[in-house]
Every structure is written in C-alpha cells, then in structure tokens.
Write an enzyme that holds these catalytic residues in place. Sequence first.
Site, PDB file in Angstrom:
ATOM      1  N   ASP A   1       0.867  -1.179   0.000  1.00 37.83           N
ATOM      2  CA  ASP A   1       0.000   0.000   0.000  1.00 37.83           C
ATOM      3  C   ASP A   1       0.904   1.228   0.000  1.00 37.83           C
ATOM      4  O   ASP A   1       2.102   1.133   0.268  1.00 37.83           O
ATOM      5  CB  ASP A   1      -0.905  -0.005   1.244  1.00 37.83           C
ATOM      6  CG  ASP A   1      -1.788   1.230   1.310  1.00 37.83           C
ATOM      7  OD1 ASP A   1      -2.503   1.499   0.336  1.00 37.83           O
ATOM      8  OD2 ASP A   1      -1.744   1.962   2.330  1.00 37.83           O
ATOM      9  N   SER A   2       0.278   2.378  -0.236  1.00 38.06           N
ATOM     10  CA  SER A   2       1.030   3.625  -0.199  1.00 38.06           C
ATOM     11  C   SER A   2       1.494   3.969   1.216  1.00 38.06           C
ATOM     12  O   SER A   2       2.311   4.863   1.393  1.00 38.06           O
ATOM     13  CB  SER A   2       0.139   4.747  -0.714  1.00 38.06           C
ATOM     14  OG  SER A   2      -1.061   4.780   0.036  1.00 38.06           O
TER      15      SER A   2
ATOM     16  N   CYS B   1      -3.793  -1.023  -2.029  1.00 31.67           N
ATOM     17  CA  CYS B   1      -4.090   0.389  -2.290  1.00 31.67           C
ATOM     18  C   CYS B   1      -5.062   0.528  -3.461  1.00 31.67           C
ATOM     19  O   CYS B   1      -4.792   0.032  -4.562  1.00 31.67           O
ATOM     20  CB  CYS B   1      -2.775   1.086  -2.620  1.00 31.67           C
ATOM     21  SG  CYS B   1      -2.930   2.842  -2.928  1.00 31.67           S
TER      22      CYS B   1
ATOM     23  N   GLU C   1      -6.455   8.390   9.891  1.00 31.48           N
ATOM     24  CA  GLU C   1      -5.130   8.197  10.507  1.00 31.48           C
ATOM     25  C   GLU C   1      -5.027   8.862  11.871  1.00 31.48           C
ATOM     26  O   GLU C   1      -4.196   8.489  12.690  1.00 31.48           O
ATOM     27  CB  GLU C   1      -4.031   8.675   9.553  1.00 31.48           C
ATOM     28  CG  GLU C   1      -3.936   7.739   8.362  1.00 31.48           C
ATOM     29  CD  GLU C   1      -2.683   7.894   7.524  1.00 31.48           C
ATOM     30  OE1 GLU C   1      -1.804   8.702   7.858  1.00 31.48           O
ATOM     31  OE2 GLU C   1      -2.602   7.183   6.490  1.00 31.48           O
TER      32      GLU C   1
ATOM     33  N   CYS D   1     -11.222   3.104  -0.881  1.00 33.12           N
ATOM     34  CA  CYS D   1      -9.935   3.580  -0.365  1.00 33.12           C
ATOM     35  C   CYS D   1      -9.629   2.765   0.891  1.00 33.12           C
ATOM     36  O   CYS D   1     -10.547   2.447   1.663  1.00 33.12           O
ATOM     37  CB  CYS D   1     -10.030   5.071  -0.034  1.00 33.12           C
ATOM     38  SG  CYS D   1      -8.568   5.733   0.786  1.00 33.12           S
TER      39      CYS D   1
ATOM     40  N   HIS E   1      -8.588   3.369   3.724  1.00 33.27           N
ATOM     41  CA  HIS E   1      -8.932   3.903   5.046  1.00 33.27           C
ATOM     42  C   HIS E   1     -10.438   3.905   5.342  1.00 33.27           C
ATOM     43  O   HIS E   1     -10.840   3.988   6.499  1.00 33.27           O
ATOM     44  CB  HIS E   1      -8.438   5.337   5.166  1.00 33.27           C
ATOM     45  CG  HIS E   1      -6.945   5.495   5.146  1.00 33.27           C
ATOM     46  ND1 HIS E   1      -6.174   5.048   4.104  1.00 33.27           N
ATOM     47  CD2 HIS E   1      -6.095   6.059   6.043  1.00 33.27           C
ATOM     48  CE1 HIS E   1      -4.889   5.331   4.356  1.00 33.27           C
ATOM     49  NE2 HIS E   1      -4.832   5.942   5.525  1.00 33.27           N
TER      50      HIS E   1
HETATM   51  N1  DGL Z   1      -4.019   3.807   0.099  1.00 28.53           N
HETATM   52  C1  DGL Z   1      -4.646   4.849  -0.675  1.00 28.53           C
HETATM   53  C2  DGL Z   1      -5.869   4.268  -1.416  1.00 28.53           C
HETATM   54  O1  DGL Z   1      -6.407   3.246  -1.051  1.00 28.53           O
HETATM   55  C3  DGL Z   1      -5.059   6.021   0.185  1.00 28.53           C
HETATM   56  C4  DGL Z   1      -3.902   6.830   0.709  1.00 28.53           C
HETATM   57  C5  DGL Z   1      -3.109   7.539  -0.349  1.00 28.53           C
HETATM   58  O2  DGL Z   1      -3.620   8.459  -1.022  1.00 28.53           O
HETATM   59  O3  DGL Z   1      -1.955   7.176  -0.531  1.00 28.53           O
HETATM   60  O4  DGL Z   1      -6.293   4.830  -2.389  1.00 28.53           O
END
Ligand code: DGL
Length: 263
Positions: free
Chosen positions: A13-14, A76, A154, A186, A188
């Site tokens: 993930d990012s 992600c 977060e 997303c 989160h």
């Molecule tokens: N993990 C990213 C997503 O699911 C969200 C956070 C980011 O923008 O890096 O799109």
Amino acid sequence: MGQDRIAMIGIFDSGVGGLTVVKELRQRLPHASFIYLGDNARTPYGNRSQEIIRQYSAEDVDFLISKGATAIVVACNTASALAGDYLKEKYDLPIFEVITPAAEAAAKGSAGRVGVIGTRGTIGSGAYEKAIKNFKQSAEVFSQACPLLVPLAEENWFSRAETKMIIRSYLQPLKVKSIDTLILGCTHYPLLKKNIQAKIGNRIKLVDPAEEVINKLVEYLASQPNGTSEQIMEFYATDPAARFKEIGEGWLKEKITLKKAGF
Ligand code: DGL
C-alpha cells in the site's frame, strides 16, 4: 524430496492504510504467511500521476518479490486503479488488485445505481466505473473523491463531530442520486464504515474492497499446495516511523515489528 513451497503473500500500500487488508487477511486466514510493505515515505499516492503510481507500484512489487512473495495483493485502491492492469501484464505471479472484486460484488448486489468514493486518483481514473460496467452494463455509477477522509482515519477521528460533518457533505451528492450500493474505494474508509453507513442510510449496501480481495485470495490459496513451513508475518515501511507502528498496532490490535524497506 522437496517440501511444498508455502504461498507467501506480498501486500503493498502507499502507507499504513493497507493494514485494513491485513486485518481482513488475519481474520480470514490466521495462519497465512505474508509480507506487508507500506510505502509511507512516498505517501500519499492519491493525488499523483499514473506514471509515478506505476513506477512506485512496480518498485513495491519488486521489493516484495525480493523478500520471497509468490502472490501480490495490491491493497491500495489508487495503485489498483492506476497500475493494476500494468502490474498484471508486467509480472508472472498472481496479482490481486482491489478494484475488480469490489466492482463485481457491487454490480452483483446492486439494482443498478452504484456510488463510489475514493481518492482523487481513483475517482479520476474511472477504473471502478469501467469495472462495474464490465459486470453490469446497465449500471449507473456516481463517484465522489473524499480526500479529507484519509487524514481523519489516521488520526483515529472515527466518530468526531467534524468527521461526521465532512462525511455528510461528501455523501450528499451521492445520496441525491438514490444509489443503492456504495463502494468504500480507499484503504482507510472501512475504518469509517459505521459513520458512512449512518450518513448514507441503512438501506444502502456498503462494499468493502478489503473483504472482496481477501475472498479472491482465499479461493486462490485453496487451489495451492499446503505448505508446512512456519508462519511468517513481516512488516516493512519505506520510513519505519514510530507513528506508522502506533497507527498499525491500533488498527490491527496486535503488536508488529516494523523494518525498513530499502530500495
Ligand atoms: N491507500 C490509498 C488508497 O487506497 C489512500 C492513501 C493515499 O492516497 O496514498 O487509495
């Protein structure tokens, strides 16, 4: 006599968000071996170009392969949307991205009016809309970028008044379209599920991409030989900052050892 090679799932993930996918994996397959990579030194991915997302995602996959991954989960949504097809073409090993299974679940469960929320990158790519229509040509898809929800999650501001207000204003345009299904597009957003459900209404079906991708992984692993090696669970971050570990342990409700991913 060689031992059956146990599947090693590489998840990236990012940043910390993909731990919602790890959480799902831990619940469904508590004995699975996995390596997690959070590219938090380069987060967020949500506002970046396709070229950069592809480059970062390939570097993430290369790192996971170098650590022994035999299958990849792109946790992600932004990376799945902007680099999912690219990664599937580039690599020989199975790549599980979140868009296709979530779109399939939404299309199958919907009467035809699907809402999608995600980062700017995910929404701008149109990837969910395209994938939903592949499963249900007649579906109408309404999308909304919700960039403020990542930092709120977060901060663990799950049920603060400010969060409720922001969710209400993001969901209003979808509500007036009378959607019957909403994809939480997303990493989160599943953490804000209760709040989102309360604001969009109880009759709307929420689709969680983390659950859907793990369903596909469970099917895949059932077709793989059972290994006998010891379980491996490793967590890497491109910046193993204390806050990453703190957020991760809070969400996962387990202790993690965080190592630096050098690449
Ligand atoms: N993990 C990213 C997503 O699911 C969200 C956070 C980011 O923008 O890096 O799109």
